[in-house]
Design a protein around this motif. Structure first.
Motif, short mmCIF file in Angstrom:
data_model
loop_
_atom_site.label_atom_id
_atom_site.label_comp_id
_atom_site.label_asym_id
_atom_site.label_seq_id
_atom_site.Cartn_x
_atom_site.Cartn_y
_atom_site.Cartn_z
N MET A 283 37.81 -101.50 67.13
CA MET A 283 37.25 -101.54 68.47
C MET A 283 35.72 -101.54 68.43
SD MET A 283 37.95 -101.44 71.69
CE MET A 283 37.32 -100.91 73.23
N ALA A 284 35.15 -100.67 67.61
CA ALA A 284 33.69 -100.60 67.54
C ALA A 284 33.10 -101.89 66.98
CB ALA A 284 33.26 -99.41 66.68
N THR A 285 33.84 -102.52 66.08
CA THR A 285 33.37 -103.78 65.52
C THR A 285 33.33 -104.86 66.58
OG1 THR A 285 34.26 -103.22 63.38
CG2 THR A 285 33.80 -105.53 63.77
N SER A 286 34.36 -104.95 67.40
CA SER A 286 34.40 -106.00 68.41
C SER A 286 33.32 -105.78 69.47
CB SER A 286 35.78 -106.09 69.05
OG SER A 286 36.09 -104.89 69.72
N ILE A 287 33.04 -104.53 69.81
CA ILE A 287 31.98 -104.25 70.78
C ILE A 287 30.63 -104.62 70.19
CG2 ILE A 287 30.78 -102.42 72.03
CD1 ILE A 287 33.51 -101.07 72.40
N SER A 288 30.42 -104.29 68.92
CA SER A 288 29.17 -104.65 68.26
C SER A 288 29.00 -106.17 68.19
CB SER A 288 29.13 -104.08 66.84
OG SER A 288 29.19 -102.68 66.88
N ALA A 289 30.08 -106.87 67.89
CA ALA A 289 30.01 -108.33 67.82
C ALA A 289 29.71 -108.92 69.19
CB ALA A 289 31.33 -108.89 67.28
N VAL A 290 30.31 -108.36 70.23
CA VAL A 290 30.06 -108.87 71.58
C VAL A 290 28.60 -108.65 71.96
CG1 VAL A 290 30.56 -108.45 74.02
CG2 VAL A 290 32.43 -108.65 72.39
N VAL A 291 28.06 -107.49 71.66
CA VAL A 291 26.66 -107.20 71.98
C VAL A 291 25.74 -108.13 71.19
CG1 VAL A 291 24.83 -105.47 71.81
CG2 VAL A 291 27.08 -104.83 72.67
N LEU A 292 25.99 -108.28 69.89
CA LEU A 292 25.16 -109.14 69.06
C LEU A 292 25.21 -110.59 69.53
CD1 LEU A 292 23.37 -109.58 66.57
CD2 LEU A 292 25.47 -109.91 65.26
N LEU A 293 26.40 -111.10 69.78
CA LEU A 293 26.52 -112.49 70.23
C LEU A 293 25.94 -112.67 71.63
CD1 LEU A 293 30.07 -113.30 68.85
CD2 LEU A 293 27.88 -114.13 68.00
N PRO B 182 42.23 -111.58 62.46
CA PRO B 182 42.12 -111.15 61.05
C PRO B 182 41.02 -111.88 60.28
CG PRO B 182 44.40 -111.56 61.61
CD PRO B 182 43.58 -112.04 62.76
N ALA B 183 40.78 -113.13 60.61
CA ALA B 183 39.72 -113.86 59.94
C ALA B 183 38.36 -113.24 60.25
CB ALA B 183 39.74 -115.33 60.35
N ILE B 184 38.14 -112.90 61.51
CA ILE B 184 36.89 -112.25 61.90
C ILE B 184 36.77 -110.88 61.23
CG2 ILE B 184 35.60 -111.29 63.85
CD1 ILE B 184 35.59 -114.29 63.91
N ASN B 185 37.87 -110.15 61.18
CA ASN B 185 37.86 -108.84 60.53
C ASN B 185 37.56 -108.96 59.03
OD1 ASN B 185 38.34 -107.45 62.88
ND2 ASN B 185 40.56 -107.44 62.60
N ALA B 186 38.09 -109.99 58.38
CA ALA B 186 37.83 -110.19 56.96
C ALA B 186 36.35 -110.51 56.72
CB ALA B 186 38.71 -111.31 56.42
N ILE B 187 35.79 -111.33 57.58
CA ILE B 187 34.36 -111.64 57.45
C ILE B 187 33.52 -110.39 57.68
CG2 ILE B 187 32.45 -112.91 58.53
CD1 ILE B 187 34.53 -115.17 59.06
N ASN B 188 33.92 -109.59 58.67
CA ASN B 188 33.20 -108.34 58.95
C ASN B 188 33.28 -107.38 57.77
OD1 ASN B 188 31.79 -106.40 60.40
ND2 ASN B 188 33.68 -105.52 61.18
N ASP B 189 34.46 -107.25 57.17
CA ASP B 189 34.62 -106.38 56.01
C ASP B 189 33.77 -106.87 54.83
OD1 ASP B 189 36.33 -104.80 57.44
OD2 ASP B 189 38.15 -105.71 56.61
N TRP B 190 33.73 -108.19 54.65
CA TRP B 190 32.94 -108.77 53.57
C TRP B 190 31.45 -108.49 53.78
CZ3 TRP B 190 29.58 -113.14 53.75
CH2 TRP B 190 29.11 -113.53 52.51
N ILE B 191 30.97 -108.65 55.01
CA ILE B 191 29.56 -108.39 55.31
C ILE B 191 29.25 -106.90 55.13
CG2 ILE B 191 27.84 -108.35 57.16
CD1 ILE B 191 29.08 -110.99 58.14
N SER B 192 30.18 -106.04 55.53
CA SER B 192 29.97 -104.59 55.40
C SER B 192 29.88 -104.15 53.94
CB SER B 192 31.11 -103.83 56.08
OG SER B 192 31.12 -104.10 57.45
N SER B 193 30.55 -104.88 53.05
CA SER B 193 30.56 -104.49 51.64
C SER B 193 29.29 -104.94 50.91
CB SER B 193 31.78 -105.07 50.95
OG SER B 193 31.70 -106.48 50.87
N ILE B 194 28.48 -105.76 51.54
CA ILE B 194 27.27 -106.25 50.87
C ILE B 194 26.20 -105.18 50.90
CG2 ILE B 194 25.40 -107.93 51.01
CD1 ILE B 194 27.37 -109.95 52.01
#
Length: 62
Positions: free
Chosen positions: A1-11, A50-62
């Motif tokens: 949920m927090a990820t989707s809100i952050s993505a909405v604010v950023l976009l 799930p594709a967006i979540n995978a990209i988010n997880d990948w970015i978070s791991s950097i």
């Protein structure tokens, strides 16, 4: 949920800056927002989420 809100604010900020900078007009921006809203209610949403979540997880791991 927090990820989707952050993505909405950023976009939302990105779209606002693009409109203010004159790179995108309001009409096409609203059309893209409407398309995204309708796309979220189709059968493609379970594939896209799930594709967006995978990209988010990948970015978070950097």
């Amino acid at each position: 949920m927090a990820t989707s809100i952050s993505a909405v604010v950023l976009l939302g900020i990105v779209v606002f800056v693009l409109i203010q900078g004159g790179f995108v007009r309001l009409g096409p921006a609203l059309a893209c927002a409407a398309f995204g809203s309708f796309l979220a209610s189709t059968g493609a949403a379970p594939v896209i989420t799930p594709a967006i979540n995978a990209i988010n997880d990948w970015i978070s791991s950097i």
